[in-house]
Design an enzyme around this catalytic site. Structure first.
Site, PDB file in Angstrom:
ATOM      1  N   ARG A  16       0.832  -1.210   0.000  1.00 52.30           N
ATOM      2  CA  ARG A  16       0.000   0.000   0.000  1.00 52.30           C
ATOM      3  C   ARG A  16       0.860   1.251   0.000  1.00 52.30           C
ATOM      4  NH1 ARG A  16      -4.146   0.938   4.924  1.00 52.30           N
ATOM      5  NH2 ARG A  16      -2.162   1.295   6.008  1.00 52.30           N
TER       6      ARG A  16
ATOM      7  N   LYS B  37      -2.411   7.200   1.320  1.00 52.24           N
ATOM      8  CA  LYS B  37      -1.987   7.469   2.703  1.00 52.24           C
ATOM      9  C   LYS B  37      -0.865   8.503   2.669  1.00 52.24           C
ATOM     10  CE  LYS B  37      -1.282   4.926   7.044  1.00 52.24           C
ATOM     11  NZ  LYS B  37      -2.595   5.268   7.627  1.00 52.24           N
TER      12      LYS B  37
ATOM     13  N   GLU C  56     -15.468   6.432   6.905  1.00 54.11           N
ATOM     14  CA  GLU C  56     -14.383   5.956   7.771  1.00 54.11           C
ATOM     15  C   GLU C  56     -14.173   6.925   8.913  1.00 54.11           C
ATOM     16  OE1 GLU C  56     -10.623   5.978   5.713  1.00 54.11           O
ATOM     17  OE2 GLU C  56     -11.096   7.837   4.672  1.00 54.11           O
TER      18      GLU C  56
END
Length: 400
Positions: free
Chosen positions: A156, A250, A283
């Site tokens: 990721r 991210k 989220e």
């Protein structure tokens, strides 16, 4: 390990600071409005503006010599520190405040090595991750001398770097080896590893075209906070969620996340829950959210508009065991309204930091019976067991 060069001659020792200027001398045409100093060989220029506007000039003319002398004294009292003095100041400052987190080791590609001295755990000010937010990061838990889901987080991490258009300073295997060696140097057997890829240092421009090379940083953190699995309260966030292009990446641009967390704390809550542009549950500020419906189905929001949680995906895999035991009817990823979420039997937050944390209240709505749910507790137990004795696909041994 390389270190910044110190000033060859402290500025405070130069002739400019040897006598205090007076109002008369400042009004002289021989004094420039901008007085500059430079550090030999560094190419860095510091400017002290003493009077750039007419109002400033008038303020100086109307000031008494005593008043300006006091101001000048305050300016000249600012110390000029050598590299060793600055490092010692940082070390002393760290010792003056209490923290539940200890930093045991840091890798820096700028240094080209690992340090275990917290005072040396620094990055350059002109690194574009600092002043432009051009960087990505990820993390991995350390449990009993193993890195949990390192490869899943690393994949990721590299995906985020590609979306941020950061050219890798090393190949994947080299970075993986560096991360493992950093944990090994820390001697930490239970904690977390956090790592960053930055566009790198070079200048203070907007574009990273002047950056010399992308930077890799990693730090091992040992958190001394006691574990807490009690049920928590959450609220609906009024802070706007990031658009999908940035939510799935991210990056270090976590100001919306920080503001959302602060909003929760201001309302005596643990976290604030984001909704997407269509009003569906999205989220938390740094964790995913999941529900156990009245039909005993584990339901999570789709990952196409939010961060793809490694821990959340692992929970979905482990939950299949609960399906076989009859504790769940199934698992599903899909859209969920706020009304549906608040009517669920159980609600939980899932992430590397919280693992699986039960939610017992959302805004004014009590979730289920207001107690920690059995499925939530079972999933937490499964994650903890997986971290301690899971397969080699999720546990990487650290050679201490």
């Amino acid at each position: 390990m390389a270190s910044p060069r110190a000033l060859p001659t402290p500025i405070s020792a130069t002739s400019f600071f040897q006598s205090k200027p007076t109002a008369h001398s400042l009004n002289s045409s021989s004094v420039s409005k901008n007085l500059s100093f430079w550090r030999n060989g560094s190419g860095l220029l510091q400017l002290i503006t003493l009077g750039s506007t007419r109002s400033r000039s008038n303020a100086v003319e109307n000031s008494s010599p005593t008043q300006f002398s006091s101001e000048s004294s305050q300016i000249s009292d600012v110390p000029i520190l050598s590299c060793s003095e600055a490092t010692e100041k940082l070390r002393t400052t760290r010792e003056t405040y209490e923290s539940k987190q200890q930093y045991l080791a840091m890798y820096s590609s700028i240094f080209g090595g690992i340090t275990t001295d917290p005072a040396a755990m620094v990055i350059p000010m002109d690194d574009h991750m600092v002043h432009r937010g051009h960087g990505v990061f990820d993390t991995a838990a350390i449990m009993d001398g193993y890195l949990y889901e390192l490869d899943q987080h690393l994949d990721r991490f590299l995906g985020s770097a590609a979306m941020a258009k950061i050219k890798l300073p090393f190949d994947r295997e080299t970075m993986r080896r560096i991360l493992i060696q950093t944990v090994s140097a820390s001697k930490c057997r239970k904690g977390s590893l956090r790592y960053w890829l930055s566009a790198g240092p070079g200048d203070f421009q907007l574009s990273p075209s002047g950056c010399h090379k992308a930077s890799l940083y990693a730090i091992v953190i040992q958190d001394l906070s006691p574990s807490d699995n009690k049920g928590i309260k959450v609220i609906t966030s009024s802070v706007q969620i990031k658009p999908p292009q940035f939510a799935v990446m991210k990056s270090v641009n976590y100001l919306p996340n920080a503001l959302s967390k602060m909003e929760a704390e201001e309302n005596d809550s643990y976290a604030a829950i984001w909704l997407d542009e269509d009003g569906y549950i999205a989220e938390g500020p740094n964790m995913n959210v999941a529900f156990v419906t009245k039909e005993k189905e584990l339901l999570m929001p789709r990952f196409d508009k939010i961060l793809s949680g490694c821990t959340a995906k692992r929970v979905l895999v482990l939950a299949e065991g609960l399906v076989k035991e009859g504790k769940l009817r199934g698992t599903r990823v899909g859209d969920l309204t706020v009304e549906e979420g608040k009517k669920a039997d159980e609600m939980m937050l899932i992430g590397s930091g919280v693992l699986v944390r039960p939610v017992v209240q959302w805004d004014d709505q009590i979730i289920g019976d207001g107690k920690e749910g059995p499925v939530t507790q079972s999933l937490l137990n499964l994650i903890l067991e997986d971290m301690k004795s899971g397969p080699a696909t999720v546990r990487v041994p650290v050679p201490y």
